[in-house]
Design a protein around this motif. Structure first.
Motif, PDB file in Angstrom:
ATOM      1  N   GLY A 111       0.914  -1.309  -0.035  1.00 18.58           N
ATOM      2  CA  GLY A 111       0.003  -0.282   0.029  1.00 18.58           C
ATOM      3  C   GLY A 111       0.756   1.156   0.001  1.00 18.58           C
ATOM      4  O   GLY A 111       2.134   1.259  -0.404  1.00 18.58           O
ATOM      5  N   LEU A 112       0.162   2.420  -0.008  1.00 17.73           N
ATOM      6  CA  LEU A 112       0.800   3.705   0.157  1.00 17.73           C
ATOM      7  C   LEU A 112       1.159   4.070   1.736  1.00 17.73           C
ATOM      8  O   LEU A 112       0.116   4.227   2.310  1.00 17.73           O
ATOM      9  CB  LEU A 112       0.199   4.754  -0.513  1.00 17.73           C
ATOM     10  N   CYS A 113       2.608   4.351   2.107  1.00 13.75           N
ATOM     11  CA  CYS A 113       2.616   4.687   3.533  1.00 13.75           C
ATOM     12  C   CYS A 113       2.231   6.259   3.432  1.00 13.75           C
ATOM     13  O   CYS A 113       1.704   6.812   2.430  1.00 13.75           O
ATOM     14  CB  CYS A 113       4.214   4.815   3.768  1.00 13.75           C
ATOM     15  N   PRO A 114       1.989   6.853   4.791  1.00 19.41           N
ATOM     16  CA  PRO A 114       1.340   8.124   4.915  1.00 19.41           C
ATOM     17  C   PRO A 114       2.177   9.090   4.226  1.00 19.41           C
ATOM     18  O   PRO A 114       1.670  10.238   3.393  1.00 19.41           O
ATOM     19  CB  PRO A 114       1.672   8.408   6.259  1.00 19.41           C
ATOM     20  N   ALA A 115       3.455   9.178   4.203  1.00 17.32           N
ATOM     21  CA  ALA A 115       4.236  10.269   3.358  1.00 17.32           C
ATOM     22  C   ALA A 115       3.907  10.204   1.837  1.00 17.32           C
ATOM     23  O   ALA A 115       3.751  11.194   1.247  1.00 17.32           O
ATOM     24  CB  ALA A 115       5.817  10.058   3.726  1.00 17.32           C
ATOM     25  N   CYS A 116       3.920   9.071   1.265  1.00 18.13           N
ATOM     26  CA  CYS A 116       3.829   8.981   0.026  1.00 18.13           C
ATOM     27  C   CYS A 116       2.355   9.122  -0.462  1.00 18.13           C
ATOM     28  O   CYS A 116       2.003   9.601  -1.671  1.00 18.13           O
ATOM     29  CB  CYS A 116       4.195   7.430  -0.618  1.00 18.13           C
ATOM     30  N   ARG A 117       1.472   8.702   0.411  1.00 19.94           N
ATOM     31  CA  ARG A 117       0.042   8.942   0.161  1.00 19.94           C
ATOM     32  C   ARG A 117       0.068  10.676   0.004  1.00 19.94           C
ATOM     33  O   ARG A 117      -0.681  11.022  -0.775  1.00 19.94           O
ATOM     34  CB  ARG A 117      -0.436   8.551   1.595  1.00 19.94           C
ATOM     35  N   ALA A 118       0.518  11.237   1.299  1.00 17.30           N
ATOM     36  CA  ALA A 118       0.439  12.860   1.136  1.00 17.30           C
ATOM     37  C   ALA A 118       0.886  13.515  -0.032  1.00 17.30           C
ATOM     38  O   ALA A 118       0.483  14.198  -0.851  1.00 17.30           O
ATOM     39  CB  ALA A 118       1.170  13.350   2.291  1.00 17.30           C
ATOM     40  N   ALA A 119       2.333  12.731  -0.613  1.00 11.44           N
ATOM     41  CA  ALA A 119       2.874  13.289  -1.699  1.00 11.44           C
ATOM     42  C   ALA A 119       2.364  13.112  -3.052  1.00 11.44           C
ATOM     43  O   ALA A 119       2.274  14.052  -4.192  1.00 11.44           O
ATOM     44  CB  ALA A 119       4.462  12.525  -1.732  1.00 11.44           C
ATOM     45  N   SER A 120       1.416  11.963  -3.151  1.00  9.28           N
ATOM     46  CA  SER A 120       0.555  11.993  -4.446  1.00  9.28           C
ATOM     47  C   SER A 120      -0.680  12.538  -4.493  1.00  9.28           C
ATOM     48  O   SER A 120      -1.418  12.512  -5.367  1.00  9.28           O
ATOM     49  CB  SER A 120       0.442  10.345  -4.655  1.00  9.28           C
ATOM     50  N   ALA A 121      -0.946  13.259  -3.346  1.00  6.75           N
ATOM     51  CA  ALA A 121      -2.146  13.955  -3.157  1.00  6.75           C
ATOM     52  C   ALA A 121      -2.189  15.497  -3.514  1.00  6.75           C
ATOM     53  O   ALA A 121      -1.276  16.015  -4.078  1.00  6.75           O
ATOM     54  CB  ALA A 121      -2.768  13.957  -1.858  1.00  6.75           C
TER      55      ALA A 121
END
Ligand SMILES: [Mn+2]
Ligand SMILES: [Mn+2]
Ligand SMILES: [Zn+2]
Ligand SMILES: [Zn+2]
Lengths: 149, 149
Positions: A139-149
């Motif tokens: 899945g996407l970690c919190p940091a990568c999730r934020a970066a992709s949004a």
DNA sequence: TTTAAAATGAAAATGATTTTCATTTTCGAG
DNA sequence: CTCGAAAATGAAAATCATTTTCATTTTAAA
């Protein structure tokens, strides 16, 4: 929930190696430190590059040999991924599993799956006696999730 | 519960290959038949040996090339095991997983795991957005269970 | 029937890992 | 400490799985 499996420490590892008749060397310690301090699974060349910062004369062969020892003692294990299976991580302890960020590769450990009911159902339907299981989440970690949004 | 993933057939595979611009050859058909009729995951050399019974002049390179095509089309996938990750199986369809006999290697497919509650709990605790998962079960098939008793 | 694209096998190339070997290092016995 | 046997090391060679190259054959569509 831990980043490392139940507080594995460098001295634990060095003790385990010594108890098993292996000798304590600067190279082994550097390699162990690299693996334990990484947030993601590393392959032998990545470990080699990182450890050479500390031990300039280090050879890649020594990395392979050290990985063999650590694996033999159950201190590390391979991370299996579609792209390949040569990266290693501190081994899970007890009933833990991996949670892998598909973007940056960061790994966390988790426990608490309850698959017993599923296993019973499968045993009833197939007659297989289930011994163990692999569960790996991507899945996407919190940091990568934020970066992709 | 199926032995093969949702009734995959040889003609399905050959059609998929043809639709994708690949040509139909005796070697490809023999290789596909070997994979589809095996109860266990086979590695390239095992496939090679079995297919050579039908096509004596077959080269190992052709096995590798055919496996690449089948994998590219999503018709086969690798079985990851501690001992190695080079055996292949007909790919799961939809939400299926593998159940592997740790004695004879026989594989069955199953579905019906319900991991959604676990995923929600993990997302709450870690902030990871879970995208997919690997679940693989190991145990003794009925025959090996009987044999060991 | 012709023909261009794809498939094939043999041999060479590649990439990852292991082995060999000569030398150095570790560590416990004295 | 000082030795000495066992373990560790790096370089180079060997091994093993897989891929690439290349000359030839086969396929499929016109
Ligand atoms: Mn579990
Ligand atoms: Mn599932
Ligand atoms: Zn990430
Ligand atoms: Zn079995």
């Amino acid at each position: 929930m831990n980043t490392l499996p139940l507080e594995t420490t460098l001295t634990d590892w060095l003790n385990r190696l010594q108890e098993s008749g292996y000798r304590s060397t600067d190279r082994c310690e550097a390699i162990a430190r690299v693996i334990l301090s990484s947030q993601r699974a590393l392959d032998p060349v990545e470990i080699f590059d990182a450890a050479r910062a500390e031990i300039p004369g280090l050879g890649l062969v020594t990395v392979y040999r050290t990985l063999q020892k650590l694996e033999e003692l159950g201190l590390i294990q391979r991370l299996h991924q579609e792209e390949g299976c040569r990266r290693v991580l501190p081994a899970v302890k007890g009933h833990q599993h991996f949670l892998v960020c598909s973007s940056c590769g960061m790994v966390r450990y988790f426990e608490g799956d309850n698959l017993a009911p599923l296993f019973e159902e499968i045993t009833r339907q197939t007659g297989f006696a289930i011994q163990n299981h692999w569960l790996q989440l991507f899945g996407l970690c919190p940091a990568c999730r934020a970066a992709s949004a």
